[in-house]
Scaffold this active site. Sequence first.
Site, mmCIF file in Angstrom:
data_model
loop_
_atom_site.group_PDB
_atom_site.id
_atom_site.type_symbol
_atom_site.label_atom_id
_atom_site.label_comp_id
_atom_site.label_asym_id
_atom_site.label_seq_id
_atom_site.Cartn_x
_atom_site.Cartn_y
_atom_site.Cartn_z
ATOM 1 N N SER A 77 0.790 -0.939 0.049
ATOM 2 C CA SER A 77 -0.022 -0.035 -0.183
ATOM 3 C C SER A 77 0.866 1.334 -0.086
ATOM 4 O O SER A 77 2.073 1.290 0.428
ATOM 5 C CB SER A 77 -0.736 -0.074 1.223
ATOM 6 O OG SER A 77 -1.539 1.193 1.250
ATOM 7 N N LYS B 7 -4.327 -6.688 3.557
ATOM 8 C CA LYS B 7 -4.215 -5.680 2.488
ATOM 9 C C LYS B 7 -5.557 -5.297 2.217
ATOM 10 O O LYS B 7 -6.097 -4.080 1.748
ATOM 11 C CB LYS B 7 -3.321 -6.007 1.470
ATOM 12 C CG LYS B 7 -3.369 -4.816 0.242
ATOM 13 C CD LYS B 7 -3.007 -3.592 0.575
ATOM 14 C CE LYS B 7 -2.867 -2.706 -0.521
ATOM 15 N NZ LYS B 7 -3.435 -2.332 -1.514
ATOM 16 N N HIS C 63 -7.472 -3.594 4.929
ATOM 17 C CA HIS C 63 -6.664 -2.336 4.863
ATOM 18 C C HIS C 63 -7.350 -1.308 3.828
ATOM 19 O O HIS C 63 -8.033 -0.125 4.104
ATOM 20 C CB HIS C 63 -5.420 -2.288 4.539
ATOM 21 C CG HIS C 63 -4.620 -0.912 4.108
ATOM 22 N ND1 HIS C 63 -4.902 -0.546 2.967
ATOM 23 C CD2 HIS C 63 -3.901 -0.136 4.800
ATOM 24 C CE1 HIS C 63 -4.290 0.525 2.973
ATOM 25 N NE2 HIS C 63 -3.555 0.985 3.859
ATOM 26 N N ASN C 64 -7.911 -1.873 2.616
ATOM 27 C CA ASN C 64 -8.298 -0.927 1.599
ATOM 28 C C ASN C 64 -9.842 -0.616 1.815
ATOM 29 O O ASN C 64 -10.645 0.294 1.742
ATOM 30 C CB ASN C 64 -8.279 -1.766 0.117
ATOM 31 C CG ASN C 64 -6.943 -1.561 -0.410
ATOM 32 O OD1 ASN C 64 -5.878 -1.241 0.302
ATOM 33 N ND2 ASN C 64 -6.820 -1.794 -1.789
ATOM 34 N N GLU D 20 -10.039 1.948 4.187
ATOM 35 C CA GLU D 20 -9.703 3.151 3.816
ATOM 36 C C GLU D 20 -10.744 3.743 3.057
ATOM 37 O O GLU D 20 -11.213 4.913 2.924
ATOM 38 C CB GLU D 20 -8.595 2.890 2.546
ATOM 39 C CG GLU D 20 -8.079 3.889 1.475
ATOM 40 C CD GLU D 20 -7.055 3.412 0.578
ATOM 41 O OE1 GLU D 20 -6.104 2.563 0.858
ATOM 42 O OE2 GLU D 20 -7.420 3.573 -0.786
#
Length: 482
Positions: free
Chosen positions: A131, A185, A188-189, A192
């Site tokens: 990222s 990940k 995480h996105n 976000e």
Amino acid sequence: MTESSAQIGVVGLAVMGSNIARNFANHGHTVAVYNRTAAKTDAFMAEFGTTGSFVPSASIDEFVASLERPRRALIMVQAGPATDTVISQLADAMEPGDIIIDGGNALYTDTIRREAEMSERGLHFVGAGISGGEEGALNGPAIMPGGPAESYKSLGPLLEDISAKVDGTPCCTHIGPDGAGHFVKMVHNGIEYADMQVIGEAYHLLRYAAGIEPTEIAQIFRTWNDGDLDSYLIEITAEVLSQTDAETGKPLIDVIVDAAGQKGTGRWTVKAALDLGIPTTGIGEAVFARALSGARAQRAATTGNLPTGELTTLDALGVSKDDFVEDVRRALYASKLVAYAQGFDEIKAGSDEHGWDVDPRDLATIWRGGCIIRAKFLNRIVDAYNTDPSVQSLLLDPYFNNEVGTLVDSWRRVVVASTQLGLPIPVFASSLSYYDSLRSERLPAALIQGQRDFFGAHTYERTDRAGHFHTLWSADRSEVEA
Ligand code: NBP
């Protein structure tokens, strides 16, 4: 340059791959580079060939031959079938013990499959979430490598070298076996998405409820960035809001079409959460908010054509601008806490489901730098899991619990006022509902169980004794034990 001299190789020299290759070279490593279309490799070498030690190749075989053993090849190509093609080409040219790393945004279930296939051939396969976008790739991303722990011994130091550092700690650590890196990940996105949406909702309220102009809102966000909300996303929000469109002289935000794009990782996060039964409502609402914004034909038909009922204003509600701005800040902070709490719940559920043993402290630590959701308050999440590694929800951690106590009145006021003003706040509102659901002693689920038993004899449990029960709804309505 001698044969087999490169410590690492990068396949795929588009934006991400070329920046990561340069990052490795900037850290003193010799980097093999290969791209399917040779012209791109030539262009890369023409532009950056003298800035570091690169070994260009025109074929996969030549590329593999240029790597030191155990060979380490990082794939940075389009996620999906392109990645499978490159994996297969590399695997054919490599030897047991070599390491293939997929640094693209792969779906974690693909990574699980690929790891199993490569493992059968004696190769190590590492799905690494990366990222930080283009800038991070060049100057220090956050890296979330999964795969066999053994491969991290040889690969880890290289990845840690190019990752961002916070207080001297690399924003890279081994996350867990097979798909663990790409799973975290993905979440995480998802976080976000929620973080960007709550910032968007705060902006929208300051603009359209309080009537504040974008440049002034930018200043408010700068002030917020000095406190609990200190983060990359708040920082860039101020930059976007203070930008003027050169052509029209208007604030840039006013000439950007309000239809948000998405590439899929938010949607994957929600799909995985649905499968795991984890209510990531903040992320879900954020994904749906993007979808709604992009439904341009429907919006064109509905804008101005749906009854509003009686709407009010902040003045009519007797709310001062300054008080409202502070309430919005607190509502943003509270909703953001919920989104992170939910994201970490999903990671725990995914880790339990797949036996990955992911340590949430590792994530909070490596997400402090390099990545898009980097934020000061991630330190607090590390502290929370240090205090109680099995805390049932981050909202129960003493620090966050106390914080929410100071935020919740403002949060409620903002949700009420926005509703009365007719302004959409999907994540602020759903996060508050989630919060109220979590703290409620009784939920309407009892009624749902009754309904399910009525139409489908699905049975229910009783509050006063163990077992499963069914009411004979279409007979004498007596209760039987199921
Ligand atoms: P793209 O996702 O645009 O992919 C372009 C690259 O894939 C080119 O090198 C292209 O080669 C190669 N490629 C394709 Br398309 N099909 C191929 C095939 N069948 N065989 C071999 N190579 C093939 O590049 P990007 O934007 O740099 O992203 C790379 C990866 O990083 C993606 O998985 C993406 O999701 C991820 N990503 C991450 C972030 C982040 O913030 N972490 C940001 C952006 C992207 P060609 O030149 O021959 O066409």
